[in-house]
Every structure is written in C-alpha cells, then in structure tokens.
Enzyme design. Structure first.
Site, PDB file in Angstrom:
ATOM      1  CD  GLU A   1      61.485 -35.692  44.629  1.00  0.00           C
ATOM      2  OE1 GLU A   1      62.445 -34.895  44.692  1.00  0.00           O
ATOM      3  OE2 GLU A   1      60.649 -35.827  45.546  1.00  0.00           O
TER       4      GLU A   1
ATOM      5  CE  LYS B   1      60.763 -36.723  49.094  1.00  0.00           C
ATOM      6  NZ  LYS B   1      60.535 -35.501  48.284  1.00  0.00           N
TER       7      LYS B   1
ATOM      8  CB  CYS C   1      64.360 -35.732  47.218  1.00  0.00           C
ATOM      9  SG  CYS C   1      64.838 -33.987  47.223  1.00  0.00           S
TER      10      CYS C   1
ATOM     11  CB  SER D   1      67.568 -31.074  45.353  1.00  0.00           C
ATOM     12  OG  SER D   1      68.145 -30.293  46.370  1.00  0.00           O
TER      13      SER D   1
ATOM     14  CE  LYS E   1      68.880 -27.568  48.763  1.00  0.00           C
ATOM     15  NZ  LYS E   1      67.582 -27.440  48.086  1.00  0.00           N
TER      16      LYS E   1
ATOM     17  N   GLY F   1      60.987  -2.910  29.755  1.00  0.00           N
ATOM     18  CA  GLY F   1      61.377  -1.509  29.734  1.00  0.00           C
ATOM     19  C   GLY F   1      62.872  -1.394  29.981  1.00  0.00           C
TER      20      GLY F   1
ATOM     21  N   GLY G   1      67.848   2.343  31.237  1.00  0.00           N
ATOM     22  CA  GLY G   1      69.229   2.790  31.380  1.00  0.00           C
ATOM     23  C   GLY G   1      69.789   2.446  32.745  1.00  0.00           C
TER      24      GLY G   1
ATOM     25  CB  SER H   1      65.900  -2.436  32.870  1.00  0.00           C
ATOM     26  OG  SER H   1      66.661  -1.259  32.764  1.00  0.00           O
TER      27      SER H   1
ATOM     28  CD  GLU I   1      63.635  -1.634  42.728  1.00  0.00           C
ATOM     29  OE1 GLU I   1      64.403  -0.839  42.184  1.00  0.00           O
ATOM     30  OE2 GLU I   1      62.795  -2.319  42.095  1.00  0.00           O
TER      31      GLU I   1
ATOM     32  CE  LYS J   1      53.420  -0.974  47.106  1.00  0.00           C
ATOM     33  NZ  LYS J   1      54.495  -0.058  46.680  1.00  0.00           N
TER      34      LYS J   1
END
Lengths: 574, 574
Positions: free
Chosen positions: A44, A115, A151, A178, A184, A319, A322, A326, A425, A541
């Site tokens: 597409e 389409k 699609c 897609s 899926k 960063g 440890g 990350s 988080e 945020k």
C-alpha cells in the site's frame, strides 16, 4: 486454467521519499524479471510511503505522487521491464485525495483502484485524508481476471470482495500497510481466507516490512487459494521478493458492471504477460510464524532500526543504569544498528547501588558497546543547593541531570538519545518528565514490565541457542527493580506487584475497561481506584514522551487519544 | 405567531465531570426560570464536556452519560423546573456512540437528536467516535415546531436544514462546541444566516465559552430570523445566560416523514410552556465583535485560565528573561489567574545582558508577581566541566539548566510551569527541547512572533485606556530579540526577519503551500528552501512540546499531523 508467476515485494518504504521508493521499485522489478516473474505486487502507498499523514493535504505532494507514478511506468518500460505487470500503491487525487493502487504494464498505467473502506479508528485517520473509491478495477492479464484491493477492504464486509464474486474474478490482489500488533496475525490470515471463499478467487496479500514512526510493518505476506487454503507465506520482518506460481481460472469474459456496493471497471493489459521462464528461484513455501517473544523482539528491533536510520542517525546514546529496562533497550539497539554504535552512559549518584555500575559494565561488554561514566553528584548538588530542593523535587533533579547529560552528549556527538521507560511506568506516571523521559525514541514504551523481563530471558536463551554470549546480565533480570533515587528505594514501595499491575493495565489501557469491569475481573477495589487514577493523571506526561514502536492492541500515542484536562474518574470520585 | 422566551446558556464545561456539568445546568436553569424563560439551550455535549475524545470508547463513560441525562431530567422536575424546556448535549449510545442533543421537559426526555454531519478534519476526529444520525427531531412546543441540530450540521450542505425546510419547522436550535480561530467568526454568522434562509426558520446558535486543552470556545452565541437577519448576539469570552424573545410561526401540523437526506421524527412536549412572565431581564442586544488583538488576547487568557484551573493548579511559574515572549506570557497568566499567582524566575547566565534583569523586575512589579533570581552559572559549569561541552551543546545546557530549575521549583511548590515559546520559533525549531520547551502549558505556542509584539502593544494601550499601569516594559518590546545563549547573540543571526518569516510560515504551516506556491508568492528561493527545511526537521521537537491554545487556522498539535520520519522536501532535495 493459466499459471501466473507472481513476486510478492515485501519491502520497506520511506515516507515522503518518492525518488527512493521509485528507485527501490525499479530495482525489485529488475530482480523479479531475472527470476522470471510475470506480476510483481508492492505494498500500500508504495511511492509515498505509509502513512503519509498530513502530507496528503499538500497539493504539491499529491501532484508529485501522480507524476512519480507516470515516470515510474515510463522508466520501467525504458529499462526493458515493460512486459512485467507491476501493482504499486500511490496517492492519487482524482476528485479528492485517494489511497490508490495502479496496475502498470508496458509503460502504461493500465488500471487504477481507489481504496473502498477507509479505516478511521486506532492509529488510522483515513477519513481525514481520502475519498473512498466506488469501483472495483479488474484487469484482464494472461487470460486471467485480476482485481485490485487495498488493506482495509479485506477487514470489512461488502465492497470489493462482494463485487469480485459477482464479477467472477480469478485473482484478487490486496496491498497492505498493516501494522504489527501482538496476536493480530492470525486474524489477517483468517480474514483473507474468508474473503477468498466469499469472492471465489485466490488472494495475494502483500504487506510492507519496516517501520514508520510508531508503526512497525511485519511483512507476513501470503497467498491463499479460492478455497481459502494457505498456499504460501513469507517470513515476518524479512524484507525481500518472494516468488510463487498460482494456477488461476481463465477469464469468464463476464461483463457485469454493477456488483455488490461497487461498480466494476474492466481493463485489458496492453500485452500478454512475458512467457514463463524456467529460472524460478526457490518458490515461497509456508514460513513458520514467530513465537510471541521472537515476534515482539523483531518488531522492536525493526522499529528502532528504521527510526534511527530513516532519521539520519548512525548511533544512539542511553543511560545504562544496570537495570532491566536500559539493558533490554541497549540489546534491542545493538541488534538494530550494532553494539559498537550504542553508546552507554553510567550516571551514578550517591544512591546508586554497587551492582549498578558492575551490571552496566557487563552489559556494555556483552554488546561490544562503548561505556562512559559520568557521576551526577556535582550537577545535582549545584541544583539542590541553589534551589533548596527536598523530597520528590530532589529525586526528580537527579533524573533531570541524567537527561540533560544525555542530551549534552547527543548534541556534542550526534547520537540519538533512547528513552528506556516501559509501558507500565508510562501508564502510571512512574517516570520523570525531562529526566528519564528524555529521548528521540523510546523502544520499549509499549512493552509492559513483565514482558520486558520475558524478552530479556528470551533474548539470552536465543543467544545461548546460537552459541553466542547472552547479552543481558543475569543480575539485571533477577534483582528487584528500583529507580535508585533515594536510599533503598524499590519500585514496589510505590507500585503494586508488576504481575498484577500489568494485568490491570491491559484491561484498563488496552481494553477500555471501566471500574465495575475491573472489579468483576477480581481486582482489589482500592488498587483499581489507585491505578486508574494514577494512569489518568499521567496523561500530560505521556503527551511529551518520545515515540516508540506500537506492539499492543492500544499503544500510547496516536492510538489512544485521551484529553489531558479530564475529570472523569472510573471510580466515581473526582 | 407565538412568542417564545429563550435563554442562551453560553457556559463553560469540564470534560469528564458529569456531576459538575449537570449541577451547572441545574443552576443555570434555575436562573433562567427566575428570568421567565420558557426554553434554555446549552452547548454541544453539555454533560460530558467537549471534546471527550477517547472517553467515548469506554462503555462505562457512555453509560454514565446516559444515566446523567435521565437523572438531570428528574432533578430538574423535582426542583420545580419541569415546566421549562431544556436542550442539552450529551453522549448517547443507541446503535453506537452518538453526539446527541436532548429536549427535556417535565422530567422527561421528550426528543433526542443525533448529529448528522460528523467533522473529521483539522482538530476533529468525530468519524472515529460517532455514528451519524438519520433523523431530524422536531418538537411541538408552545404552538411552534422546533428542530434540533448540532454544530457541523450548519457547516455542510444538505442534512437537517434541508429536512427542516421540507418539514416547515419554525425554529432550529443549533448547539455548538465550535473552537475559536482568528477570522473564523464571520463565517459562522454568514453560514447560519444562509441556513436560516434555506430552512425558512429562525435559528438559535449556542456555543460553549471556555477552554479544553488546546481548544478555546469563544461563545459568540446568537439568533437570526427566518429571513437571515441577525437579531441578537452574545459577547465573546463572557460566560452567562443571555435572554431573548422570538416571534415564531405557528406549527403547520405538517407530517412529512421524509425530507432531504433525513427522515423527520415528530415529538410533542408533555406540557404547554410556562406562561410568559414580565420579569425578563435586560434582553440580549447585538454585542460588538472584538477587534483582532482583543479577541486573540481573550482566547489566550481563557485558554490559559481553564487549563490551569481545570487541572487543579492555582499558581504558575515561568522564566522571566526580560524578553518579549516571557513578558507576554506572564501578562496573559496575570490576566488569567492574577499576578500574585504568577511566579517569575530570573535565570541569569554570564551571557545575560544588564537590561535582562531590570526588564524582568519591571515586568514582575507591574504585574504584582513575585520574582526570584537563580543564577545558573554553578549548574552550567558543573555540566560543561563534567561533559566537556562546547558550541551548541553548551548553549543548550544553559537552556536545560533553566528548564530543570523551573521544574524543581514546580515540584517543590506545586506551580504549573508555563513554556514561553512562540509559533515562529516552534516552526523552525529555534528552541531547546527540555530547556525553554519545558512546561505543562504553552500560552503563545500558536502566536507568531510579529503577533506577540502586536499583542504586547495592544495590552499596554488597553491598560493606558483603562487608566492602569501598562504591564509590559517598553524595553522588552523594542529591544532586538535574543536568546542570550552566547555573547552578543541575536535571533537575526540564525533567522530571517520575523516579518518575512511569519508571512512565509503562514503560507507553509497554516496554508499547506508547496515550494512553487512560495516562489509564486515572491519569497526568495534560498530562504524558502531553508525555512521549509528547518520546519520539517523540527517536527520531533514539536511532538514533545506542551499544549497551548489554538488561535490559528492550523495549530501545531491535533490540528497538524505530520510524520516525524519524513523525507519529503518541498524544494525537492532530500
């Protein structure tokens, strides 16, 4: 019956780069010609890349796309490849912008299809951009009637597949952009099988392989017979040209002009197809589907690689704490662009544990990644003393000094900064904006913490299986997670156990569950109230968080559009 | 002919706060009753607030909205206000989510109308959320046939206004959540006039007054006669209940059931309307429209106030550099929430001019805003020494130290941080991400630099006109703009003159002009190439920028959705 040799061009595209996309098409058509293909099918919006978003609103871009198609047809013929039929996606502008497919042969655009079903949910805004088509285009090629579809046409009842049945088409081509989503894929296959049976025609399904901003396209192109049987399937996350031969029924010469919701337009290719040659490369078999972790890992690696490379970067910086997040991000980046291009920075504070530096060093060594250490105490002290900060404000300054440090190194050396936050988080706002949230790309922003651990274990096992060094330090996987922003801090001080949290978030964030649904599912009332409230409060945020690859049913970003100013509380108390 | 006394409830709403919105409706209906109104009309999606975005996808929210409507009808009747007819917007879920209007009287929902035309362009995603209605609801009330319509219905040909003409309706109510946009307002009036004439019916147009995230609603409610004449108009940016009497033709008893694209549903209010009383408050006249700067200032103040207050803040903090941008933002904030709640921070570096501090101090004194000074040298030195930063990396560290300082003060004291960037800077990426781009809200992000100066001059003149102190220091307006990140730096070192830049950006960003359009408009080729390239390259930064009030045709944010990964270049060279 006629035999047609088809190449599925499961290729990567670059949004906006018409020249590069056309050059790629020409190169792939050349390869297909060498392999004796008669028909090559691209994904597409091949020429514009997908999704081009508001570029569609620019007349200059629409005109350039139409011009690129005409030029491509001419160039293919000039290169001696006029006898191959090529299906490409592009942006047309007849009567309004169109998500279009073209059937090109012998220097001509033989047929165009617009389409019919325009998705306008989840990450898709196609009603914003496109006018829907109202005709099924059927091309008579090699004695076979071939219909073009795009699609979403395969996801909705009615439309071109119903029209194709009435028109007694022999083959339907379905070109796709897609996006990958966990779990899926079987839906795609079962849908296409159903449509093939409905239409009484074989279907060739071709999908893009690569990534664009938050979307990853996993390829997974395939062909099914008119009886719905899977005939061939390309591997996921592998770019390439996949060849197959289909035995297709001869054209009925049926001239039905109205069928289903669409009218049927009939076109005739200018020349018979090039003769079948013997040099067919290894024909496409039925590739195995990847297992869950392998599939997710593939998506994250492709998503990260394409974002980095397509935006003109060759190295990243992050960063290395440890910790597990990350470590997994670094391993993804190393698989994407090579460990030597992954620049780790250890940013120890007074609260960092002894193992943090050791684990970061082990990770960097495993990946072959350069690691530098920048103690943050001098900068943190300067802020804390100037501003008299205490408590959470002091914790956040540590994170922000780390963010500013990474950005400084990015500015100085030209690396792209990777943010290392996970979906758990990000959901509950357990991250510091302008701190650990800093970055140009966030590879695991759609990965819940429990899956981060699973991926780490899977990647290590995969390395062992291949006889390589397991990249992720065992200690990073097994130690209790901590932001290390105050002495002895653990994630579990502020958050519920991740197993419970992730299950709740899957229902609330991905599933749009309400409070009573959560209680019915057995979640504790106080916990559900707290987690939903934290999730709602973190919207501001998330809006400023970098993009990252979508792997779930509902990723933060274009996929989930909640207001920031929002006093709806699932537990009924504002 | 019948006379109907109508109250236009030009009110503010809070997205998601069904209880508060219902309480506001009850209070306003009580006031309308005292003023002798027979019909009170509230804005689009009164109960849920507008736009509720993906909250619509939650079954819990849809159910709560329907339940709130039923409860509201009962409560109004219980409060002795059952004899007033009330039109409110809400979220229905019959056969799918609906953007709905209800006609409520005597404790009953007499009629419901589902929006017919769903906008899906610009900031609107209504095809994502709603199923379109297929019936015009006409209520026989007080001898008059009243039809219900919603917002976009007035912007598109066909649909309910055509149906209303065929049904010979006497009054059309049109409820709105129509965002403010410069120069848009006359379009509203001329459209409604046209629809009134088409329908042969008076039209009452009621719009929200307040703000939701990036959208500002300016009120501007009005009524036009069946001949298209403007009869009454409420002031912009003023919340309130505005009363008027309309003389309307008696019902024809016309029972046409199919007209235009929609069928017509007919309903009968359970009771005749309350008798007209004598105590009509001052009837609404035709309020003057605001002049350009006054109107924009009003939008920025309402946008900022509602964002701050609705998100639970009572104070803001911002860097006061002595420059024009921070001065204008501070003045907007002071008008929004009072100068005493605007906390200024001067953040001088070694490169700050002598006048920077003096201008900041004068601004703070004018606004009655507290000002503190935090020299950034200690923090900047700590970074520069640790990381060996030079050039642009060093400049950016200064901006990021300022950002981290403001965030530290926000965390410590609970102020919302305001970002001070303008649209010109944001367009070309002349800002430091995680530096001056830090903030929860950005009041002038959609204001081009040249308009920032105009607004400053207008606000000062307005103060003088009212006999108050002009808030913005003259020196901040007249001095050449500079980021002061290196000695003697001026904006014009990196950017073209703002007059030229803003004109070019208005065409490129707001107008989707292509490169050849820009050349045809007379822009220099090299300049157009540079500015379009800078604008394209800054997309990733804009994505992480805080929200701010939309005032232009096309604001950054939901309104302009360009890919980050994007190799389309208007000047044809990647």
């Amino acid at each position: 019956m006629s035999v047609v040799r088809i190449a599925l061009a499961q290729v990567d595209l670059v949004v906006g780069d018409l020249d590069a996309n056309c050059a790629m098409v020409r190169e792939r058509v050349g390869q297909a010609a060498e392999a004796g293909a008669q028909l090559v099918v691209f994904p597409e919006m091949t020429l514009t890349g997908y999704p081009p978003e508001d570029l569609v609103l620019r007349q200059s871009f629409r005109q350039a796309s139409c011009a690129a198609l005409t030029r491509l047809a001419t160039e293919l013929a000039a290169a001696g490849q006029g006898d191959i039929a090529v299906v490409v996606g592009y942006l047309d502008s007849e009567g309004g912008p169109r998500n279009a497919a073209a059937f090109v042969q012998d220097g001509q655009v033989v047929a165009r299809y617009f389409k019919h079903h325009l998705p306008n949910y989840g990450v898709f805004d196609e009603s914003r951009y496109f006018k829907a088509g109202a005709e099924l285009s059927v091309v008579h090629f090699g004695g076979v009637d071939i219909g073009l579809t795009i699609c979403e046409d395969v996801w909705q009842d009615g439309g071109p597949f119903a029209a194709a049945a009435a028109a007694e088409v022999g083959l339907l081509v379905n070109i796709n952009g897609s996006p990958y989503e966990r779990d899926k894929d079987d839906v795609r296959l079962s849908l296409v099988r159903r449509r093939a049976v409905e239409a009484g025609a074989a279907v060739v399904y071709v999908n893009q392989c690569g990534a664009q901003d938050e979307l990853v396209f996993d390829g997974d192109s395939f062909a099914v017979g008119a009886d719905g049987q899977l005939l061939a399937r390309a591997p996921q996350f592998v770019e390439g040209l996949f060849l197959l031969e289909l035995e297709l029924p001869a054209s009925t010469g049926n001239t039905v002009s109205q069928a289903g919701e669409l009218s049927v337009g009939r076109y005739r290719a200018p020349k018979p197809p090039r003769p079948l040659s013997e040099e067919l490369a290894e024909p496409l078999g039925i590739a195995d589907r990847l297992q869950d972790e392998a599939e997710v890992w593939g998506a994250l690696v492709v998503g990260t690689r394409d974002y980095v490379v397509k935006n003109g970067f060759s190295s990243v910086v992050l960063g290395m704490s440890g910790g597990i997040d990350s470590a997994v991000v670094a391993a993804i980046a190393a698989d994407a662009i090579g460990g030597a291009n992954v620049h780790g920075v250890a940013l120890p504070s007074d609260y960092s544990s002894a193992h943090s530096l050791a684990d970061a060093a082990e990770l960097a060594a495993n990946l072959g990644a350069p690691l530098q250490t920048v103690p943050i105490a001098p900068m943190v002290s300067a802020f804390v003393e100037s501003l008299k900060l205490t408590g959470l404000a002091e914790e956040n300054v540590q994170a922000r000094v780390r963010g500013t440090t990474l950005m400084g190194l990015s500015n100085q050396h030209g690396h792209l900064v990777l943010a290392t936050g996970n979906k758990s988080e990000l959901s509950v706002g357990y991250s510091t904006i302008y701190g650990d949230a800093v970055g140009g790309f966030a590879p695991i922003k759609d990965v819940p913490k429990t899956l981060v651990w699973k991926l780490a274990r899977w990647r290590n096992a995969e390395a062992t299986r291949r006889g390589e060094t397991a990249p992720i330090p065992e200690n990073s996987i097994t130690k209790p997670p901590s932001a290390e922003l105050r002495p002895g801090q653990l994630d579990t001080d502020s958050l519920p156990d991740y197993e419970v949290l992730d299950e709740l978030l899957a229902h609330y964030v991905d599933g749009d569950a309400g409070f009573s649904d959560l209680l019915a599912l057995g979640f504790d009332e106080e916990l559900a109230a707290r987690v939903t409230r934290m999730t709602d409060a973190a919207e501001w945020k998330r809006r400023q968080y970098p993009p990252g690859p979508k792997i779930s049913l509902k990723a933060f970003g274009r996929d989930r559009r909640l207001p920031i100013t929002n006093r709806w509380r699932e537990h009924g108390v504002s």
